[in-house]
Design a protein around this motif. Structure first.
Motif, PDB file in Angstrom:
ATOM      1  N   ASP A 127       0.806  -1.220   0.000  1.00  0.00           N
ATOM      2  CA  ASP A 127       0.000   0.000   0.000  1.00  0.00           C
ATOM      3  C   ASP A 127       0.838   1.268   0.000  1.00  0.00           C
ATOM      4  OD1 ASP A 127       1.036  -0.372   2.496  1.00  0.00           O
ATOM      5  OD2 ASP A 127      -0.756   0.320   3.561  1.00  0.00           O
ATOM      6  N   MET A 128       2.172   1.157  -0.061  1.00  0.00           N
ATOM      7  CA  MET A 128       2.984   2.369   0.026  1.00  0.00           C
ATOM      8  C   MET A 128       2.917   3.175  -1.256  1.00  0.00           C
ATOM      9  SD  MET A 128       7.021   2.918   0.879  1.00  0.00           S
ATOM     10  CE  MET A 128       6.859   2.335   2.557  1.00  0.00           C
ATOM     11  N   GLN A 129       2.985   2.513  -2.416  1.00  0.00           N
ATOM     12  CA  GLN A 129       3.029   3.246  -3.666  1.00  0.00           C
ATOM     13  C   GLN A 129       1.795   4.118  -3.881  1.00  0.00           C
ATOM     14  OE1 GLN A 129       4.168   0.928  -7.038  1.00  0.00           O
ATOM     15  NE2 GLN A 129       5.889  -0.023  -5.981  1.00  0.00           N
ATOM     16  N   PRO A 130       0.579   3.583  -3.706  1.00  0.00           N
ATOM     17  CA  PRO A 130      -0.570   4.471  -3.842  1.00  0.00           C
ATOM     18  C   PRO A 130      -0.631   5.528  -2.751  1.00  0.00           C
ATOM     19  CG  PRO A 130      -1.258   2.284  -3.128  1.00  0.00           C
ATOM     20  CD  PRO A 130       0.166   2.187  -3.559  1.00  0.00           C
ATOM     21  N   THR A 131      -0.077   5.208  -1.575  1.00  0.00           N
ATOM     22  CA  THR A 131      -0.103   6.191  -0.499  1.00  0.00           C
ATOM     23  C   THR A 131       0.768   7.388  -0.834  1.00  0.00           C
ATOM     24  OG1 THR A 131      -0.470   4.451   1.133  1.00  0.00           O
ATOM     25  CG2 THR A 131       0.360   6.549   1.950  1.00  0.00           C
ATOM     26  N   LEU A 132       1.976   7.116  -1.352  1.00  0.00           N
ATOM     27  CA  LEU A 132       2.904   8.189  -1.656  1.00  0.00           C
ATOM     28  C   LEU A 132       2.510   8.965  -2.905  1.00  0.00           C
ATOM     29  CD1 LEU A 132       6.355   6.520  -0.893  1.00  0.00           C
ATOM     30  CD2 LEU A 132       5.136   8.202   0.470  1.00  0.00           C
ATOM     31  N   SER A 133       1.626   8.426  -3.710  1.00  0.00           N
ATOM     32  CA  SER A 133       1.243   9.105  -4.946  1.00  0.00           C
ATOM     33  C   SER A 133      -0.163   9.684  -4.875  1.00  0.00           C
ATOM     34  CB  SER A 133       1.336   8.125  -6.126  1.00  0.00           C
ATOM     35  OG  SER A 133       0.453   7.032  -5.919  1.00  0.00           O
ATOM     36  N   SER A 134      -0.788   9.644  -3.705  1.00  0.00           N
ATOM     37  CA  SER A 134      -2.152  10.152  -3.586  1.00  0.00           C
ATOM     38  C   SER A 134      -2.154  11.489  -2.860  1.00  0.00           C
ATOM     39  CB  SER A 134      -3.021   9.149  -2.808  1.00  0.00           C
ATOM     40  OG  SER A 134      -2.487   8.933  -1.515  1.00  0.00           O
ATOM     41  N   GLY A 135      -3.174  12.309  -3.121  1.00  0.00           N
ATOM     42  CA  GLY A 135      -3.303  13.598  -2.467  1.00  0.00           C
ATOM     43  C   GLY A 135      -2.479  14.673  -3.140  1.00  0.00           C
ATOM     44  N   GLY A 136      -2.485  15.858  -2.526  1.00  0.00           N
ATOM     45  CA  GLY A 136      -1.737  16.981  -3.066  1.00  0.00           C
ATOM     46  C   GLY A 136      -0.263  16.904  -2.737  1.00  0.00           C
ATOM     47  N   PRO A 137       0.541  17.836  -3.251  1.00  0.00           N
ATOM     48  CA  PRO A 137       1.993  17.818  -3.011  1.00  0.00           C
ATOM     49  C   PRO A 137       2.351  17.881  -1.532  1.00  0.00           C
ATOM     50  CG  PRO A 137       1.442  19.312  -4.800  1.00  0.00           C
ATOM     51  CD  PRO A 137       0.143  18.897  -4.181  1.00  0.00           C
ATOM     52  N   ALA A 138       1.636  18.694  -0.762  1.00  0.00           N
ATOM     53  CA  ALA A 138       1.942  18.818   0.659  1.00  0.00           C
ATOM     54  C   ALA A 138       1.679  17.507   1.394  1.00  0.00           C
ATOM     55  CB  ALA A 138       1.121  19.947   1.275  1.00  0.00           C
ATOM     56  N   ARG A 139       0.569  16.865   1.063  1.00  0.00           N
ATOM     57  CA  ARG A 139       0.240  15.595   1.724  1.00  0.00           C
ATOM     58  C   ARG A 139       1.241  14.518   1.334  1.00  0.00           C
ATOM     59  NH1 ARG A 139      -2.788  10.896   0.895  1.00  0.00           N
ATOM     60  NH2 ARG A 139      -3.806  10.125   2.800  1.00  0.00           N
ATOM     61  N   ARG A 140       1.638  14.485   0.073  1.00  0.00           N
ATOM     62  CA  ARG A 140       2.597  13.470  -0.374  1.00  0.00           C
ATOM     63  C   ARG A 140       3.964  13.688   0.289  1.00  0.00           C
ATOM     64  NH1 ARG A 140      -0.037  14.256  -5.481  1.00  0.00           N
ATOM     65  NH2 ARG A 140       1.627  15.684  -6.149  1.00  0.00           N
ATOM     66  N   ALA A 141       4.339  14.956   0.459  1.00  0.00           N
ATOM     67  CA  ALA A 141       5.614  15.242   1.118  1.00  0.00           C
ATOM     68  C   ALA A 141       5.569  14.828   2.582  1.00  0.00           C
ATOM     69  CB  ALA A 141       5.936  16.734   0.994  1.00  0.00           C
ATOM     70  N   TRP A 142       4.450  15.089   3.229  1.00  0.00           N
ATOM     71  CA  TRP A 142       4.299  14.702   4.628  1.00  0.00           C
ATOM     72  C   TRP A 142       4.321  13.180   4.774  1.00  0.00           C
ATOM     73  CZ3 TRP A 142       4.982  16.258   9.299  1.00  0.00           C
ATOM     74  CH2 TRP A 142       4.332  15.645  10.372  1.00  0.00           C
TER      75      TRP A 142
END
Length: 283
Positions: free
Chosen positions: A13-28
């Motif tokens: 589940d990491m790949q969809p997690t890191l690629s979902s949401g806006g830039p700020a959420r992905r960076a966090w």
């Protein structure tokens, strides 16, 4: 090698997690996943040290030996130049130089954090912050090896153990936090601008001479001591070295270090949010 590969295996589940949401959420999420993947950056950092000193009989302790030789040689000469008792100056130089090697190592190694990890970043959806933490591990372990020099110096010149040594641990935490944030800035900019690592290395060399590594702040006139407090390298140097020598840094030193961390945070986080996804394309 198999251990590293197993530790670097990305959860489903990491790949969809890191690629979902806006830039700020992905960076966090990148930051959180990076911290959680402690086995990866720990094994990578240890692996870097083993690879660097592969087939060497004493390994990392070559640097420890070179630091000991440097401290003794420079200590004898500079104590004469500065007219300082060698029993006071040599423990000071040994402590400050060991801490400086840690700070300079983090700064210089951060410039190649992403370019060194090109193979990993192109093949797996690993958090980018993993490779900044890798730099911290590599230099932290080297620092632990180099600390071996200090007990011998302290024993020879009669530096007694002190409760202030516990304050040095807090100083190391400040260096780690600042190293992570500053390393993130250096890594991003150095990946984009390939001439920057050389500039940063030259800047670090200059910072060595203007920071109280080989000279003591007490030797300066009072107006000049004010300018030393504006040097962030000096602040992070003193929050570890002075407690090891049995005295606590003043409030200004801690305030300078914490203010530097706040400034680095204000620069690093927006920079990471905006350019995190472009790092792979810059490699």
């Amino acid at each position: 090698m198999d251990t590293i590969e197993n530790a670097m295996s990305v959860p489903i589940d990491m790949q969809p997690t890191l690629s979902s949401g806006g830039p700020a959420r992905r960076a966090w999420l990148d930051l959180l996943q990076g911290i959680r993947s402690w086995r990866v950056w720990w094994l990578l950092g240890i692996g870097d040290i083993r690879q660097r000193y592969r087939r060497s009989r004493i390994g990392q302790f070559w640097i420890t030996l070179s630091i000991a030789i440097f401290v003794v040689a420079i200590g004898v000469v500079y104590s004469t130049l500065f007219k300082q008792p060698i029993k006071d100056y040599l423990p000071y130089l040994a402590t400050t130089y060991v801490v400086w090697v840690l700070i300079a190592g983090i700064v210089n190694d951060s410039t190649s954090a992403f370019t060194q990890a090109e193979g990993f970043l192109r093949q797996q959806a690993l958090p980018k912050t993993t490779f900044i933490l890798r730099v911290l591990v590599r230099n932290g372990v080297s620092f632990a090896h180099n600390l071996v020099v200090l007990p011998f110096i302290f024993l020879v010149f009669g530096v007694a153990p002190s409760w202030t040594w516990f304050a040095a641990l807090f100083g190391l935490v400040l260096i780690a936090v600042a190293g992570f944030l500053g390393g993130l800035v250096c890594a991003i900019l150095s990946t984009r601008f390939r001439d920057l690592p050389q500039i940063i290395q030259n800047f670090t060399q200059v910072a060595f001479f203007v920071s109280p590594v080989t000279w003591q702040v007490e030797l300066l006139d009072e107006p000049m001591r004010y300018w030393v407090n504006l040097n962030p390298f000096a602040a992070f140097l003193r929050v570890v070295s002075e407690p090891l020598l049995g005295r606590l840094p003043d409030f200004t030193t801690y305030a300078s270090a914490i203010l530097t961390i706040i400034i680095l945070c204000a620069v690093a986080l927006p920079l990471f949010v905006r350019f995190r996804q472009r790092i792979v394309y810059w490699l």
